[in-house]
Write a protein that holds these residues in place. Structure first.
Motif, PDB file in Angstrom:
ATOM      1  N   LYS A   1     -15.294  63.145  45.651  1.00 52.18           N
ATOM      2  CA  LYS A   1     -16.218  64.112  45.045  1.00 52.18           C
ATOM      3  C   LYS A   1     -16.641  65.167  46.059  1.00 52.18           C
ATOM      4  O   LYS A   1     -16.683  66.363  45.744  1.00 52.18           O
ATOM      5  CB  LYS A   1     -17.444  63.373  44.506  1.00 52.18           C
ATOM      6  CG  LYS A   1     -18.436  64.252  43.807  1.00 52.18           C
ATOM      7  CD  LYS A   1     -19.583  63.411  43.277  1.00 52.18           C
ATOM      8  CE  LYS A   1     -20.618  64.290  42.603  1.00 52.18           C
ATOM      9  NZ  LYS A   1     -21.739  63.495  42.091  1.00 52.18           N
ATOM     10  N   ARG A   2     -16.922  64.742  47.296  1.00 53.46           N
ATOM     11  CA  ARG A   2     -17.320  65.704  48.336  1.00 53.46           C
ATOM     12  C   ARG A   2     -16.166  66.630  48.711  1.00 53.46           C
ATOM     13  O   ARG A   2     -16.359  67.831  48.917  1.00 53.46           O
ATOM     14  CB  ARG A   2     -17.836  64.962  49.565  1.00 53.46           C
ATOM     15  CG  ARG A   2     -19.212  64.364  49.373  1.00 53.46           C
ATOM     16  CD  ARG A   2     -19.781  63.844  50.690  1.00 53.46           C
ATOM     17  NE  ARG A   2     -18.957  62.803  51.296  1.00 53.46           N
ATOM     18  CZ  ARG A   2     -19.057  61.495  51.014  1.00 53.46           C
ATOM     19  NH1 ARG A   2     -19.931  61.075  50.127  1.00 53.46           N
ATOM     20  NH2 ARG A   2     -18.281  60.630  51.607  1.00 53.46           N
ATOM     21  N   LEU A   3     -14.949  66.074  48.793  1.00 50.89           N
ATOM     22  CA  LEU A   3     -13.788  66.912  49.100  1.00 50.89           C
ATOM     23  C   LEU A   3     -13.548  67.933  47.992  1.00 50.89           C
ATOM     24  O   LEU A   3     -13.213  69.093  48.265  1.00 50.89           O
ATOM     25  CB  LEU A   3     -12.544  66.041  49.298  1.00 50.89           C
ATOM     26  CG  LEU A   3     -12.450  65.292  50.613  1.00 50.89           C
ATOM     27  CD1 LEU A   3     -11.324  64.275  50.570  1.00 50.89           C
ATOM     28  CD2 LEU A   3     -12.229  66.262  51.763  1.00 50.89           C
ATOM     29  N   LEU A   4     -13.699  67.516  46.727  1.00 53.29           N
ATOM     30  CA  LEU A   4     -13.504  68.446  45.623  1.00 53.29           C
ATOM     31  C   LEU A   4     -14.585  69.527  45.610  1.00 53.29           C
ATOM     32  O   LEU A   4     -14.297  70.682  45.303  1.00 53.29           O
ATOM     33  CB  LEU A   4     -13.483  67.694  44.294  1.00 53.29           C
ATOM     34  CG  LEU A   4     -12.211  66.890  44.035  1.00 53.29           C
ATOM     35  CD1 LEU A   4     -12.376  66.020  42.800  1.00 53.29           C
ATOM     36  CD2 LEU A   4     -11.015  67.810  43.888  1.00 53.29           C
TER      37      LEU A   4
ATOM     38  N   ARG B   1     -13.785  73.427  45.888  1.00 54.97           N
ATOM     39  CA  ARG B   1     -14.278  74.343  44.853  1.00 54.97           C
ATOM     40  C   ARG B   1     -15.075  75.487  45.463  1.00 54.97           C
ATOM     41  O   ARG B   1     -14.998  76.628  44.992  1.00 54.97           O
ATOM     42  CB  ARG B   1     -15.141  73.576  43.855  1.00 54.97           C
ATOM     43  CG  ARG B   1     -15.516  74.382  42.655  1.00 54.97           C
ATOM     44  CD  ARG B   1     -16.262  73.551  41.661  1.00 54.97           C
ATOM     45  NE  ARG B   1     -16.201  74.181  40.364  1.00 54.97           N
ATOM     46  CZ  ARG B   1     -16.640  73.639  39.260  1.00 54.97           C
ATOM     47  NH1 ARG B   1     -17.165  72.448  39.290  1.00 54.97           N
ATOM     48  NH2 ARG B   1     -16.555  74.275  38.131  1.00 54.97           N
ATOM     49  N   SER B   2     -15.835  75.181  46.527  1.00 56.07           N
ATOM     50  CA  SER B   2     -16.635  76.240  47.161  1.00 56.07           C
ATOM     51  C   SER B   2     -15.756  77.230  47.920  1.00 56.07           C
ATOM     52  O   SER B   2     -16.114  78.388  48.068  1.00 56.07           O
ATOM     53  CB  SER B   2     -17.673  75.635  48.097  1.00 56.07           C
ATOM     54  OG  SER B   2     -17.050  75.060  49.219  1.00 56.07           O
ATOM     55  N   ASN B   3     -14.589  76.770  48.408  1.00 57.43           N
ATOM     56  CA  ASN B   3     -13.706  77.653  49.173  1.00 57.43           C
ATOM     57  C   ASN B   3     -12.676  78.363  48.313  1.00 57.43           C
ATOM     58  O   ASN B   3     -12.389  79.538  48.552  1.00 57.43           O
ATOM     59  CB  ASN B   3     -12.985  76.861  50.263  1.00 57.43           C
ATOM     60  CG  ASN B   3     -13.892  76.523  51.400  1.00 57.43           C
ATOM     61  OD1 ASN B   3     -14.917  77.176  51.591  1.00 57.43           O
ATOM     62  ND2 ASN B   3     -13.558  75.504  52.150  1.00 57.43           N
TER      63      ASN B   3
ATOM     64  N   TYR C   1      -8.739  74.523  43.450  1.00 55.52           N
ATOM     65  CA  TYR C   1      -9.492  73.435  42.834  1.00 55.52           C
ATOM     66  C   TYR C   1      -9.000  73.176  41.406  1.00 55.52           C
ATOM     67  O   TYR C   1      -8.688  72.039  41.051  1.00 55.52           O
ATOM     68  CB  TYR C   1     -10.986  73.775  42.826  1.00 55.52           C
ATOM     69  CG  TYR C   1     -11.831  72.835  42.033  1.00 55.52           C
ATOM     70  CD1 TYR C   1     -12.203  71.602  42.552  1.00 55.52           C
ATOM     71  CD2 TYR C   1     -12.261  73.168  40.748  1.00 55.52           C
ATOM     72  CE1 TYR C   1     -12.982  70.737  41.824  1.00 55.52           C
ATOM     73  CE2 TYR C   1     -13.038  72.305  40.010  1.00 55.52           C
ATOM     74  CZ  TYR C   1     -13.404  71.095  40.552  1.00 55.52           C
ATOM     75  OH  TYR C   1     -14.175  70.226  39.816  1.00 55.52           O
ATOM     76  N   THR C   2      -8.896  74.220  40.607  1.00 50.56           N
ATOM     77  CA  THR C   2      -8.486  74.033  39.219  1.00 50.56           C
ATOM     78  C   THR C   2      -7.041  73.546  39.116  1.00 50.56           C
ATOM     79  O   THR C   2      -6.727  72.726  38.259  1.00 50.56           O
ATOM     80  CB  THR C   2      -8.663  75.320  38.414  1.00 50.56           C
ATOM     81  OG1 THR C   2      -8.005  76.392  39.081  1.00 50.56           O
ATOM     82  CG2 THR C   2     -10.118  75.659  38.238  1.00 50.56           C
ATOM     83  N   SER C   3      -6.170  74.039  40.008  1.00 48.51           N
ATOM     84  CA  SER C   3      -4.784  73.574  39.950  1.00 48.51           C
ATOM     85  C   SER C   3      -4.676  72.112  40.380  1.00 48.51           C
ATOM     86  O   SER C   3      -3.886  71.345  39.810  1.00 48.51           O
ATOM     87  CB  SER C   3      -3.884  74.463  40.800  1.00 48.51           C
ATOM     88  OG  SER C   3      -4.170  74.311  42.165  1.00 48.51           O
TER      89      SER C   3
END
Length: 89
Positions: free
Chosen positions: A64-67, A71-73, A78-80
């Motif tokens: 969850k933290r990695l995602l 997502r922030s970068n 992220y979506t792919s």
């Protein structure tokens, strides 16, 4: 039940961002997702294995933290990745 070398190499080859990539966020999330699915199957058979349950929760939190970092970068990456792995994110 850790991932064996062949499984790890297949995950790295399918999610790496460049030729020598072995530790990008995509690769780490893919490995964690595979390990989480293995451990979930184990816990369905062994419901009293509380130490594995604790490890599973730690892995879910790490993913969850990695995602969130990804997502922030980069929203596109992220979506792919979410679509490729088939997770909710």
């Amino acid at each position: 039940m850790p991932l064996n070398t062949i499984q790890k190499q297949e995950l790295i080859n399918s999610h790496q961002t460049h030729g020598t990539d072995t530790g990008s966020v995509e690769v780490q999330v893919a490995m964690l997702s595979e390990r989480i699915s293995q451990l979930s199957g184990h816990l369905q058979k062994n419901i009293h294995d509380f130490s594995s349950r604790q490890g599973l929760l730690k892995m879910i939190g790490r993913r969850k933290r990695l995602l969130a970092y990804l997502r922030s970068n980069s929203e596109d990456r992220y979506t792919s990745l979410i679509a490729t792995l088939g997770i909710r994110g």
